[in-house]
Design a protein around this motif. Structure first.
Motif, PDB file in Angstrom:
ATOM      1  N   TYR A 196      -5.648   3.717 -15.630  1.00 19.33           N
ATOM      2  CA  TYR A 196      -4.849   2.545 -15.233  1.00 19.33           C
ATOM      3  C   TYR A 196      -3.957   2.756 -14.014  1.00 19.33           C
ATOM      4  O   TYR A 196      -2.742   2.532 -14.065  1.00 19.33           O
ATOM      5  N   PRO A 197      -4.512   3.206 -12.890  1.00 25.05           N
ATOM      6  CA  PRO A 197      -3.694   3.275 -11.670  1.00 25.05           C
ATOM      7  C   PRO A 197      -3.447   1.873 -11.115  1.00 25.05           C
ATOM      8  O   PRO A 197      -3.954   0.879 -11.648  1.00 25.05           O
ATOM      9  N   GLU A 257       0.820  -1.223   0.000  1.00 26.95           N
ATOM     10  CA  GLU A 257       0.000   0.000   0.000  1.00 26.95           C
ATOM     11  C   GLU A 257       0.852   1.270   0.000  1.00 26.95           C
ATOM     12  O   GLU A 257       0.341   2.369  -0.168  1.00 26.95           O
ATOM     13  N   GLU A 258       2.173   1.094   0.218  1.00 29.77           N
ATOM     14  CA  GLU A 258       3.067   2.261   0.265  1.00 29.77           C
ATOM     15  C   GLU A 258       3.980   2.342  -0.970  1.00 29.77           C
ATOM     16  O   GLU A 258       4.901   3.148  -0.996  1.00 29.77           O
ATOM     17  N   ILE A 259       3.710   1.500  -1.970  1.00 29.44           N
ATOM     18  CA  ILE A 259       4.610   1.404  -3.128  1.00 29.44           C
ATOM     19  C   ILE A 259       3.970   1.966  -4.401  1.00 29.44           C
ATOM     20  O   ILE A 259       2.859   1.574  -4.778  1.00 29.44           O
ATOM     21  N   VAL A 260       4.703   2.851  -5.070  1.00 23.24           N
ATOM     22  CA  VAL A 260       4.317   3.349  -6.390  1.00 23.24           C
ATOM     23  C   VAL A 260       5.383   2.856  -7.377  1.00 23.24           C
ATOM     24  O   VAL A 260       6.577   3.041  -7.134  1.00 23.24           O
ATOM     25  N   ILE A 261       4.954   2.217  -8.459  1.00 22.92           N
ATOM     26  CA  ILE A 261       5.926   1.779  -9.477  1.00 22.92           C
ATOM     27  C   ILE A 261       6.018   2.907 -10.506  1.00 22.92           C
ATOM     28  O   ILE A 261       5.052   3.201 -11.215  1.00 22.92           O
ATOM     29  N   THR A 262       7.178   3.540 -10.521  1.00 23.10           N
ATOM     30  CA  THR A 262       7.376   4.708 -11.385  1.00 23.10           C
ATOM     31  C   THR A 262       8.237   4.296 -12.577  1.00 23.10           C
ATOM     32  O   THR A 262       8.403   3.110 -12.848  1.00 23.10           O
ATOM     33  N   ALA A 301      -0.798  13.858  -5.801  1.00 22.95           N
ATOM     34  CA  ALA A 301      -0.348  13.175  -7.022  1.00 22.95           C
ATOM     35  C   ALA A 301      -0.149  14.238  -8.101  1.00 22.95           C
ATOM     36  O   ALA A 301      -0.810  15.277  -8.088  1.00 22.95           O
ATOM     37  N   SER A 302       0.793  14.005  -9.017  1.00 22.25           N
ATOM     38  CA  SER A 302       1.077  14.990 -10.074  1.00 22.25           C
ATOM     39  C   SER A 302       0.439  14.597 -11.400  1.00 22.25           C
ATOM     40  O   SER A 302       0.231  15.445 -12.260  1.00 22.25           O
ATOM     41  N   LYS A 316      -3.381   3.652  -5.936  1.00 25.66           N
ATOM     42  CA  LYS A 316      -4.704   3.909  -6.531  1.00 25.66           C
ATOM     43  C   LYS A 316      -4.847   5.366  -6.961  1.00 25.66           C
ATOM     44  O   LYS A 316      -5.568   5.682  -7.899  1.00 25.66           O
ATOM     45  N   THR A 317      -4.173   6.262  -6.242  1.00 29.04           N
ATOM     46  CA  THR A 317      -4.264   7.680  -6.616  1.00 29.04           C
ATOM     47  C   THR A 317      -2.988   8.181  -7.277  1.00 29.04           C
ATOM     48  O   THR A 317      -3.008   9.136  -8.038  1.00 29.04           O
ATOM     49  N   PHE A 318      -1.863   7.539  -6.958  1.00 30.73           N
ATOM     50  CA  PHE A 318      -0.559   8.084  -7.364  1.00 30.73           C
ATOM     51  C   PHE A 318       0.010   7.457  -8.631  1.00 30.73           C
ATOM     52  O   PHE A 318       0.966   7.967  -9.188  1.00 30.73           O
ATOM     53  N   GLU A 319      -0.554   6.324  -9.050  1.00 29.64           N
ATOM     54  CA  GLU A 319       0.112   5.564 -10.122  1.00 29.64           C
ATOM     55  C   GLU A 319      -0.731   5.507 -11.398  1.00 29.64           C
ATOM     56  O   GLU A 319      -0.575   4.599 -12.209  1.00 29.64           O
TER      57      GLU A 319
END
Ligand SMILES: Cc1ncc(COP(=O)(O)O)c(C=O)c1O
Length: 421
Positions: free
Chosen positions: A283-284, A114-119, A277-278, A291-294
């Motif tokens: 497709y998050p 829940e704390e991971i964003v794949i950038t 989020a920027s 869910k909001t950041f990716e």
């Protein structure tokens, strides 16, 4: 097959029995289990998991690492499957694969999915932080002076736009010790300080920063922390549950030996309400902050899945063993290069203050010419640094390197120092 038979084959819709050249490579032997004390033979079998020719000694992990054969195979297989049947039905499973990589990333860094964003890389991760925080005139960001542009220029440019100020903590050479930095930050913090951003291990000379201590110092004062992990993710056995930063960034194509254009941004649960989020698109991710950041639109999901494969290979070998091996090779390089007359080493002589980066000035030799000679004549890959600030050559060994690579590099530098290039 003559032309008529070929035309007949096409007409009846049969498969043309030709393989596209270059799409297959020999599969390496299975990796043996890691012994309690891995020896050179074990590390040779690790080396064989990579498709680089055996005589090529690439000592440039801080820049870009090769993907292993299992990573390449996954990337190829999943891409082929997708392109053979690009229906949404067939592609549905790719989303599961992407979430699996998120879980692997969370295990790897010892945090939660829940704390991971794949950038896409560290640059993007760092910029998502400096753009996403609500900073304004009167706020202050403290940075270490030796940062990558994605964690330095980025803050300076956003300071111009949003009105906050940026202050650098000097980074003297040689590394002045962990306490120096804890002390320097303690003194520099003011009631206006909102963020501390620093590089865990610098790419320039391999200075290691006391991440846990700096994050604790900041946390106790309600200050957010961004740890740029481009040079530690996949090298050190990083435990974010222990370091407790608010944000940590990394790239797949560096020390994890993953595919290109994949990266990670860890956002501590407690920091999630403090960042915007920027990018908003389709497709998050499916859980937590993703869910909001990716929601970055269409992704290269086969590469994201291959990223997971890279993490699994490192976990299989053992992360502590990888860290130990990289440290050992670096110390052997420092010892060997340090004995050559006329060489000035920029990397700390204290083994605890550095990891897998050795930077040195090879006397008066032209470093570009030297690096070219090392590559063309000796089959050694490295990086150069021009200018006046700690110029020279950089060797950064990783777990696919061997002591033979180290000896070859030391002998080659010694030769050119004696004969010129
Ligand atoms: C400390 C540091 N941060 C960030 C980056 C940027 O990494 P990337 O190009 O993968 O975004 C690098 C690249 O060398 C780096 O050394």
């Amino acid at each position: 097959m003559n032309r008529r038979e070929f035309a007949r084959l096409l007409a009846i819709g049969g498969a043309v029995p030709f393989l596209t050249p270059g799409t297959a490579w020999p599969r390496p032997a299975d990796l043996p289990p890691t012994p309690a004390s891995p020896d050179e033979r074990f590390w040779m079998s690790v080396r064989e998991q990579f498709v680089m020719p055996p005589d090529l000694a690439i000592l440039n992990a801080a820049n870009l690492c090769p993907s292993s054969a299992p990573v390449l195979e996954t990337l190829y297989k999943v891409t082929k499957d997708m392109d053979q049947d690009p229906s949404m039905e067939n592609r549905a499973k790719l989303g599961d694969g992407r979430e699996n990589t998120r879980k692997l990333l969370a295990d790897f860094l010892r945090v939660t999915p829940e704390e991971i964003v794949i950038t896409r890389n560290t640059s993007e991760s760092n910029n998502l932080v400096s753009t996403g925080l609500d900073l304004k005139a009167g706020d202050e960001v403290l940075l270490t002076a030796d940062n990558h542009p994605s964690n330095h220029t980025a803050w300076q440019e956003k300071a111009k736009r949003f009105g906050f100020t940026v202050k650098d903590i000097p980074t003297p050479n040689p590394h002045p010790g962990f306490e120096y930095y804890v002390d320097a930050f303690t003194k520099a913090i003011t009631p206006r300080t909102k963020v501390i951003a620093f590089t865990h291990l610098t790419s320039t000379v391999g200075d290691l920063f006391p991440a846990k201590e700096l994050c604790r110092l900041a946390r106790e004062r309600g200050i957010l922390t961004l740890v740029d992990g481009a040079q530690t993710f996949g090298l050190l056995d990083v435990d974010l549950s222990d370091i407790q930063p608010d944000f940590y960034s990394g790239s797949a194509h560096k020390w994890p030996c993953g595919p290109k254009e994949n990266g990670v941004l860890y956002i501590n649960k407690s920091a999630q309400p403090k960042i915007w989020a920027s990018i908003f698109s389709a497709y998050p991710g499916r859980v937590g902050v993703s869910k909001t950041f990716e929601g970055f639109g269409q992704r290269d999901e086969p590469a994201m899945i291959a990223f997971g494969e890279a993490l699994q290979l490192q976990t299989k070998i053992g992360r502590a063993a990888i860290e130990k091996r990289s440290r050992e090779l670096t110390q052997a390089l420092i010892k060997g290069i340090g004995k050559i007359d006329g060489v000035k080493i920029w990397t700390s002589p204290e083994a605890s203050r550095t990891v897998a980066v050795l930077s040195f000035q090879p006397g008066n030799l032209d470093v570009r010419k030297l690096s070219m000679a090392l590559y063309q004549k000796d089959r050694i890959g490295c990086a150069t640094r021009g200018g006046q600030d700690r110029p020279g050559l950089r060797f950064s060994p990783h777990f696919y390197n061997t002591h033979n690579d180290v000896e070859k590099a030391v002998a080659a530098v010694k030769k050119y120092m004696a004969t010129g290039v």
